[in-house]
Design a protein around this motif. Structure first.
Motif, PDB file in Angstrom:
ATOM      1  N   LEU A 136       0.863  -1.177   0.000  1.00 55.12           N
ATOM      2  CA  LEU A 136       0.000   0.000   0.000  1.00 55.12           C
ATOM      3  C   LEU A 136       0.900   1.226   0.000  1.00 55.12           C
ATOM      4  CD1 LEU A 136      -2.527  -1.173   2.731  1.00 55.12           C
ATOM      5  CD2 LEU A 136      -2.947  -1.048   0.275  1.00 55.12           C
ATOM      6  N   GLY A 137       0.459   2.269  -0.673  1.00 55.61           N
ATOM      7  CA  GLY A 137       1.325   3.433  -0.761  1.00 55.61           C
ATOM      8  C   GLY A 137       0.574   4.734  -0.796  1.00 55.61           C
ATOM      9  N   TRP A 138       1.310   5.798  -0.539  1.00 54.97           N
ATOM     10  CA  TRP A 138       0.810   7.158  -0.689  1.00 54.97           C
ATOM     11  C   TRP A 138       1.625   7.858  -1.772  1.00 54.97           C
ATOM     12  CZ3 TRP A 138      -3.425   9.471   1.295  1.00 54.97           C
ATOM     13  CH2 TRP A 138      -4.062   8.850   2.366  1.00 54.97           C
ATOM     14  N   PHE A 139       0.927   8.525  -2.652  1.00 56.30           N
ATOM     15  CA  PHE A 139       1.527   9.283  -3.734  1.00 56.30           C
ATOM     16  C   PHE A 139       1.040  10.723  -3.640  1.00 56.30           C
ATOM     17  CE2 PHE A 139       3.135   5.896  -6.619  1.00 56.30           C
ATOM     18  CZ  PHE A 139       2.650   4.795  -5.939  1.00 56.30           C
ATOM     19  N   ALA A 144      -2.916   4.147  -2.708  1.00 58.30           N
ATOM     20  CA  ALA A 144      -2.977   3.152  -3.774  1.00 58.30           C
ATOM     21  C   ALA A 144      -2.616   1.782  -3.237  1.00 58.30           C
ATOM     22  CB  ALA A 144      -2.041   3.541  -4.912  1.00 58.30           C
ATOM     23  N   ALA A 145      -3.095   0.773  -3.936  1.00 63.81           N
ATOM     24  CA  ALA A 145      -2.807  -0.616  -3.579  1.00 63.81           C
ATOM     25  C   ALA A 145      -2.289  -1.357  -4.808  1.00 63.81           C
ATOM     26  CB  ALA A 145      -4.073  -1.305  -3.060  1.00 63.81           C
ATOM     27  N   THR A 146      -1.312  -2.208  -4.579  1.00 59.95           N
ATOM     28  CA  THR A 146      -0.790  -3.003  -5.694  1.00 59.95           C
ATOM     29  C   THR A 146      -1.714  -4.172  -5.994  1.00 59.95           C
ATOM     30  OG1 THR A 146       0.460  -4.490  -4.261  1.00 59.95           O
ATOM     31  CG2 THR A 146       1.582  -2.480  -5.018  1.00 59.95           C
ATOM     32  N   ARG A 147      -1.465  -4.810  -7.099  1.00 59.30           N
ATOM     33  CA  ARG A 147      -2.096  -6.101  -7.340  1.00 59.30           C
ATOM     34  C   ARG A 147      -1.533  -7.067  -6.303  1.00 59.30           C
ATOM     35  NH1 ARG A 147       1.486  -9.674  -9.119  1.00 59.30           N
ATOM     36  NH2 ARG A 147       3.316  -9.001 -10.281  1.00 59.30           N
ATOM     37  N   PRO A 148      -2.259  -8.117  -5.953  1.00 58.98           N
ATOM     38  CA  PRO A 148      -1.679  -9.120  -5.059  1.00 58.98           C
ATOM     39  C   PRO A 148      -0.441  -9.731  -5.686  1.00 58.98           C
ATOM     40  CG  PRO A 148      -4.052  -9.396  -5.202  1.00 58.98           C
ATOM     41  CD  PRO A 148      -3.665  -8.418  -6.271  1.00 58.98           C
ATOM     42  N   TYR A 149       0.620  -9.848  -4.894  1.00 63.09           N
ATOM     43  CA  TYR A 149       1.844 -10.450  -5.385  1.00 63.09           C
ATOM     44  C   TYR A 149       1.837 -11.963  -5.123  1.00 63.09           C
ATOM     45  CZ  TYR A 149       3.763  -5.665  -5.391  1.00 63.09           C
ATOM     46  OH  TYR A 149       3.998  -4.331  -5.603  1.00 63.09           O
ATOM     47  N   GLU A 198      10.444  -0.971  -0.675  1.00 64.92           N
ATOM     48  CA  GLU A 198      11.148  -0.072  -1.595  1.00 64.92           C
ATOM     49  C   GLU A 198      11.024  -0.540  -3.041  1.00 64.92           C
ATOM     50  OE1 GLU A 198      15.610  -0.425  -1.298  1.00 64.92           O
ATOM     51  OE2 GLU A 198      14.996  -1.686   0.381  1.00 64.92           O
ATOM     52  N   TRP A 199      10.623  -1.784  -3.231  1.00 62.62           N
ATOM     53  CA  TRP A 199      10.510  -2.335  -4.585  1.00 62.62           C
ATOM     54  C   TRP A 199       9.063  -2.454  -5.040  1.00 62.62           C
ATOM     55  CZ3 TRP A 199      14.886  -1.764  -6.718  1.00 62.62           C
ATOM     56  CH2 TRP A 199      16.068  -1.964  -6.003  1.00 62.62           C
ATOM     57  N   CYS A 200       8.136  -1.988  -4.257  1.00 64.23           N
ATOM     58  CA  CYS A 200       6.732  -2.105  -4.628  1.00 64.23           C
ATOM     59  C   CYS A 200       6.452  -1.405  -5.950  1.00 64.23           C
ATOM     60  CB  CYS A 200       5.836  -1.486  -3.551  1.00 64.23           C
ATOM     61  SG  CYS A 200       5.881  -2.369  -1.988  1.00 64.23           S
ATOM     62  N   SER A 201       5.701  -2.071  -6.793  1.00 65.00           N
ATOM     63  CA  SER A 201       5.306  -1.497  -8.070  1.00 65.00           C
ATOM     64  C   SER A 201       3.968  -2.088  -8.468  1.00 65.00           C
ATOM     65  CB  SER A 201       6.355  -1.764  -9.141  1.00 65.00           C
ATOM     66  OG  SER A 201       6.479  -3.149  -9.372  1.00 65.00           O
ATOM     67  N   GLU A 202       3.483  -1.693  -9.615  1.00 66.71           N
ATOM     68  CA  GLU A 202       2.193  -2.166 -10.114  1.00 66.71           C
ATOM     69  C   GLU A 202       1.068  -1.796  -9.154  1.00 66.71           C
ATOM     70  OE1 GLU A 202       3.981  -6.294 -11.261  1.00 66.71           O
ATOM     71  OE2 GLU A 202       2.275  -5.906 -12.587  1.00 66.71           O
ATOM     72  N   PHE A 203       1.003  -0.521  -8.816  1.00 65.95           N
ATOM     73  CA  PHE A 203      -0.126  -0.027  -8.037  1.00 65.95           C
ATOM     74  C   PHE A 203      -1.324   0.062  -8.974  1.00 65.95           C
ATOM     75  CE2 PHE A 203       1.525   1.037  -3.896  1.00 65.95           C
ATOM     76  CZ  PHE A 203       2.897   1.051  -4.101  1.00 65.95           C
ATOM     77  N   MET A 204      -2.314  -0.776  -8.716  1.00 68.52           N
ATOM     78  CA  MET A 204      -3.412  -0.942  -9.664  1.00 68.52           C
ATOM     79  C   MET A 204      -4.689  -0.231  -9.236  1.00 68.52           C
ATOM     80  SD  MET A 204      -1.945  -2.822 -11.932  1.00 68.52           S
ATOM     81  CE  MET A 204      -3.280  -3.479 -12.906  1.00 68.52           C
TER      82      MET A 204
END
Length: 125
Positions: free
Chosen positions: A34-37, A95-100, A107-113
């Protein structure tokens, strides 16, 4: 369907604090981020902070030591913002990524969907 709703934005004087909260629903995953942008006028959206499924956190250098991301179970992710600066002004999104498939460090989180609608933060000097 994943839904994210931000709250807590507003105005603050430089040096002050604000706390943003994001309500997360319809989201279930073993490994995720989960992230903040934020996005300032005329600027590209940038990641501010992220938290992974092991509650490891990552911060962009410009906010490290001033902002704190935290998660309250799977339903809320918060961003405590202290020592605010005028250049922290912008629209803030959670934002939330797709389930990995496997663990991904913050620090490597990506694909915030999935994204919230945003909440405005204005810092004045």
């Amino acid at each position: 369907q994943v839904r994210l709703v931000e709250s807590g934005g507003g105005s603050a004087q430089a040096g002050g604090s604000l706390r943003l909260s994001c309500a997360v629903s319809g989201y279930s995953a073993r490994y995720y981020c989960l992230g903040w942008f934020r996005q300032a006028p005329g600027e590209e959206r940038e990641r501010v902070a992220a938290i992974d499924s092991d509650t490891i956190t990552y911060y962009e250098p410009s906010v490290a030591g001033r902002f704190t991301i935290s998660q309250r179970d799977m339903n809320f992710v918060d961003l405590q913002m202290n020592s605010l600066r005028p250049n922290d002004t912008g629209m803030y999104y959670c934002a939330a990524t797709r389930p990995y498939i496997s663990y991904v460090r913050a620090e490597w989180c990506s694909e915030f969907m999935s994204w919230g609608q945003g909440t405005q933060v204005t810092v004045f000097s």
